[in-house]
Design an enzyme around this catalytic site. Structure first.
Site, mmCIF file in Angstrom:
data_model
loop_
_atom_site.group_PDB
_atom_site.id
_atom_site.type_symbol
_atom_site.label_atom_id
_atom_site.label_comp_id
_atom_site.label_asym_id
_atom_site.label_seq_id
_atom_site.Cartn_x
_atom_site.Cartn_y
_atom_site.Cartn_z
ATOM 1 N N HIS A 1 -40.481 -141.084 6.528
ATOM 2 C CA HIS A 1 -41.162 -142.348 6.827
ATOM 3 C C HIS A 1 -41.885 -142.896 5.597
ATOM 4 O O HIS A 1 -43.115 -143.005 5.552
ATOM 5 C CB HIS A 1 -42.138 -142.163 7.988
ATOM 6 C CG HIS A 1 -41.456 -141.981 9.302
ATOM 7 N ND1 HIS A 1 -41.239 -140.738 9.861
ATOM 8 C CD2 HIS A 1 -40.920 -142.884 10.166
ATOM 9 C CE1 HIS A 1 -40.613 -140.879 11.021
ATOM 10 N NE2 HIS A 1 -40.402 -142.165 11.229
ATOM 11 N N HIS B 1 -37.629 -145.831 3.336
ATOM 12 C CA HIS B 1 -37.175 -146.064 4.715
ATOM 13 C C HIS B 1 -37.468 -147.500 5.138
ATOM 14 O O HIS B 1 -36.613 -148.166 5.739
ATOM 15 C CB HIS B 1 -37.864 -145.085 5.661
ATOM 16 C CG HIS B 1 -37.794 -145.485 7.113
ATOM 17 N ND1 HIS B 1 -36.616 -145.486 7.837
ATOM 18 C CD2 HIS B 1 -38.765 -145.925 7.963
ATOM 19 C CE1 HIS B 1 -36.852 -145.896 9.079
ATOM 20 N NE2 HIS B 1 -38.152 -146.169 9.185
ATOM 21 N N HIS C 1 -43.646 -151.867 9.250
ATOM 22 C CA HIS C 1 -43.566 -151.153 10.533
ATOM 23 C C HIS C 1 -43.952 -149.670 10.491
ATOM 24 O O HIS C 1 -44.226 -149.078 11.531
ATOM 25 C CB HIS C 1 -42.161 -151.307 11.140
ATOM 26 C CG HIS C 1 -41.143 -150.359 10.595
ATOM 27 N ND1 HIS C 1 -40.538 -150.542 9.376
ATOM 28 C CD2 HIS C 1 -40.635 -149.210 11.100
ATOM 29 C CE1 HIS C 1 -39.681 -149.567 9.166
ATOM 30 N NE2 HIS C 1 -39.722 -148.727 10.190
ATOM 31 N N ASP C 2 -43.980 -149.059 9.308
ATOM 32 C CA ASP C 2 -44.371 -147.639 9.229
ATOM 33 C C ASP C 2 -45.465 -147.402 8.184
ATOM 34 O O ASP C 2 -45.610 -146.280 7.673
ATOM 35 C CB ASP C 2 -43.163 -146.755 8.908
ATOM 36 C CG ASP C 2 -42.406 -146.318 10.155
ATOM 37 O OD1 ASP C 2 -43.044 -146.191 11.214
ATOM 38 O OD2 ASP C 2 -41.176 -146.122 10.069
ATOM 39 N N ASP D 1 -33.990 -149.804 12.644
ATOM 40 C CA ASP D 1 -34.862 -148.636 12.575
ATOM 41 C C ASP D 1 -34.130 -147.337 12.925
ATOM 42 O O ASP D 1 -34.510 -146.263 12.443
ATOM 43 C CB ASP D 1 -36.057 -148.836 13.508
ATOM 44 C CG ASP D 1 -37.229 -147.933 13.161
ATOM 45 O OD1 ASP D 1 -37.311 -147.481 12.005
ATOM 46 O OD2 ASP D 1 -38.076 -147.695 14.049
#
Length: 577
Positions: A291, A295, A331-332, A445
């Protein structure tokens, strides 16, 4: 056709600029009879260079006029706004006129359009129009070549972003129409505005040609630009981008896709703020095995592929495109390599703050908004109106929270209903665009197993490395070892289950909305699944079918794992149950 052109197309009026011709308005009129044409014509001469050209004009005002035509004797010089008003009384041209272009440039475009749109034009008429275009392009009269917003002595209000001082500075320094000839000394305000405008112009021109959000030498820049050419392809190599950018793959891909979709200019995003924001968001990603910022860049590239190559852009609006791409970028952020299950069991600060609800996902989006809104120098939302800010924030929150894998099947059920009702018809998705956004981000994702095999395998190894690290930590703190996080987890087996039950069904479902997904992506997924099945140990598979799974032995030096059905030992950080 010569008669049709000379009588019915009043574009000849525009050709009179600076040449003293008597001309018609640009409009179409019914073709006159031969008698009418003869009685309504008179010879006038127009000098172009050293040639004497015979031109035909409309009859004097005392004679009957053809519909929508009028004699207008254009002066060689004069008030351009008055000329424009006389030339364009009709609304016919309003939609086609571009205020950023000069009258001459607009006229040239109109002439070119006439050639393209009228296949029945005779060779003679085509030659005449081409000649007129050449004359216009050679003309140096300022009233023709200067953008109309600068041509008038007064501010016409055509460009609300251009203030009076800046407009006058442009007229004085870049035209021969105004300023500088009156002997008046410009005010300090005007000089200051001009200086600021020049600096702003220099920055904007520089940024318009910059393809990267950071400085780089010519060789490096060219190599990165060449690699980004393939950013909309499914086999794009994000690892190569990481190498070329020296670890700045996320900010580079973010800058590229926002530029490619025209969102920076469309929403007036300030480039210095955007550069700083992208770099800062990238720095919020930690050095986890999976992550990571790499990524995030890979997911962003996947979203770009679904939008461009698979046609996803036809289903959503501009602001939704912006929200989707920003969501992929953030998003991460701040992911610590531990899943929500670990945070719940360990009662970490994140779990306590977000009440065990989509712990990591809530943390990611909260972290980004906190950093962005508290620093004006990188607040990319500053230029949006209140309604847009609210919409963007709501979309970003929803999209990031829906990356919580525990929502996969509930979301998939909703997707199945929506796709069964709407199929691949863009018009039918107009009322379900949030569903489209969630589908596209979730596709990207979980797309690692669907990439070309050598990339899919690399991602699978990194996922397992991160899982194992979590399992080791869980053993260390005497927590239940999360599924797939034990050191005995097999790479092939984990991928087979992930593809068969999660990825493949979702991608095939998405293919009903975007057929290109079935054509370009699913074949990779099918091939990769076959690959993993061949690598699976048949002896272990048989043994698993016959035996009861035992508690996994810990690595050397770590305590034995607690059974999920037994009371847990005291939790980390001294928190009691």
């Amino acid at each position: 056709m010569a008669s049709v052109f000379s009588k019915q197309v009043a574009l000849s009026s525009l050709l009179g600029f600076g040449f003293g011709w008597t001309v018609h308005h640009f409009c179409f009129a019914p073709k006159a009879s031969a008698d009418q044409e003869q009685s309504h014509t008179r010879e006038v001469t127009a000098e172009v260079g050293d040639e004497q050209v015979a031109a035909q004009s409309a009859p004097p005002s005392s004679q009957p006029k053809e519909p929508k035509t009028e004699v207008v004797a254009l002066p060689l010089v004069g008030d351009v706004s008055e000329i424009k008003q006389k030339l364009l009384p009709s609304e016919i041209l309003a939609a086609d006129m571009q205020s950023c272009l000069s009258p001459g440039s607009n006229a040239i475009n109109f002439l070119k359009d006439i050639i393209k749109e009228n296949d029945a034009l005779s060779e003679k008429d085509r030659a005449r129009i081409s000649y007129a275009i050449n004359v216009f392009q050679a003309s140096s009269w300022q009233g023709v070549t200067v953008p109309s917003v600068l041509a008038s002595d007064v501010d016409t209000g055509e460009d609300e972003t251009l203030d009076e001082d800046t407009r006058e500075w442009l007229r004085a320094n870049f035209t021969q129409l105004g300023g500088g000839g009156t002997g008046k000394v410009k005010s300090l305000k005007a000089l200051g505005t001009a200086t600021l405008f020049a600096m702003r112009l220099k920055r904007n021109v520089s940024s318009m040609v910059e393809s990267l959000p950071f400085e780089a030498d010519v060789k490096t820049r060219k190599a990165i630009e060449q690699h980004l050419v393939g950013a909309a392809k499914w086999d794009y190599d994000i690892w190569k981008l990481k190498e070329l950018t020296q670890g700045r793959e996320l900010q580079t891909m973010g800058w590229h896709v926002l530029e490619q979709h025209g969102l920076i200019s469309h929403f007036g995003l300030e480039r210095p703020q955007l550069r700083k924001w992208l770099a800062h968001v990238e720095s919020l990603y930690t050095k986890t095995a999976y992550h990571s910022a790499t990524h995030a860049a890979d997911v962003l590239q996947g979203v770009h592929f679904f939008l461009v190559t698979c046609g996803g852009t036809k289903l959503i609006s501009k602001i939704e495109s912006l929200a989707l791409l920003l969501a992929a970028i953030i998003h991460d952020t701040g992911h610590d390599g531990l899943n929500n299950n670990y945070h719940k069991n360990a009662l970490t600060d994140r779990a306590l703050k977000f009440n065990d609800q989509s712990i990591q996902e809530n943390f990611h989006v909260s972290l980004v908004f906190e950093h962005t809104l508290n620093d004006p120098s990188m607040n990319i939302f500053g230029n949006f109106n209140q309604e847009q800010k609210v919409e963007l924030r709501q979309l970003l929150i929803k999209l990031v929270l829906d990356t919580d894998m525990s929502r996969h099947f509930s979301n998939m059920q909703a997707f199945q209903s929506a796709i069964a009702e709407r199929g691949s018809d863009p018009e039918k998705w107009a009322t379900a665009t949030e569903t489209v956004l969630c589908i596209l981000l979730h596709l990207a994702d979980i797309s690692n197993p669907a990439r070309p095999l050598h990339k899919a395998r690399k991602w699978a190894e990194l996922v397992l490395e991160e899982f194992w690290a979590q399992g080791d930590l869980e053993l260390k703190h005497e927590l239940p070892v999360s599924p797939n996080c034990g050191r005995t987890t097999e790479l092939a087996t984990s991928q087979i289950g992930f593809i068969s039950y999660i990825v493949m069904p979702f991608f095939k479902l998405a293919g009903d909305m975007l057929p290109e997904v079935n054509q370009l992506v699913v074949p990779h997924l099918t091939s990769n699944l076959d690959h993993w099945k061949k690598l699976q140990d048949p002896v272990k598979v048989t043994a698993r079918r016959k035996s009861v799974v035992a508690v996994q032995p810990p690595p050397p030096g770590l305590p034995a794992a607690s059974s999920p059905n037994q009371p847990r030992s005291p939790l980390p950080r001294g928190i009691k149950e």
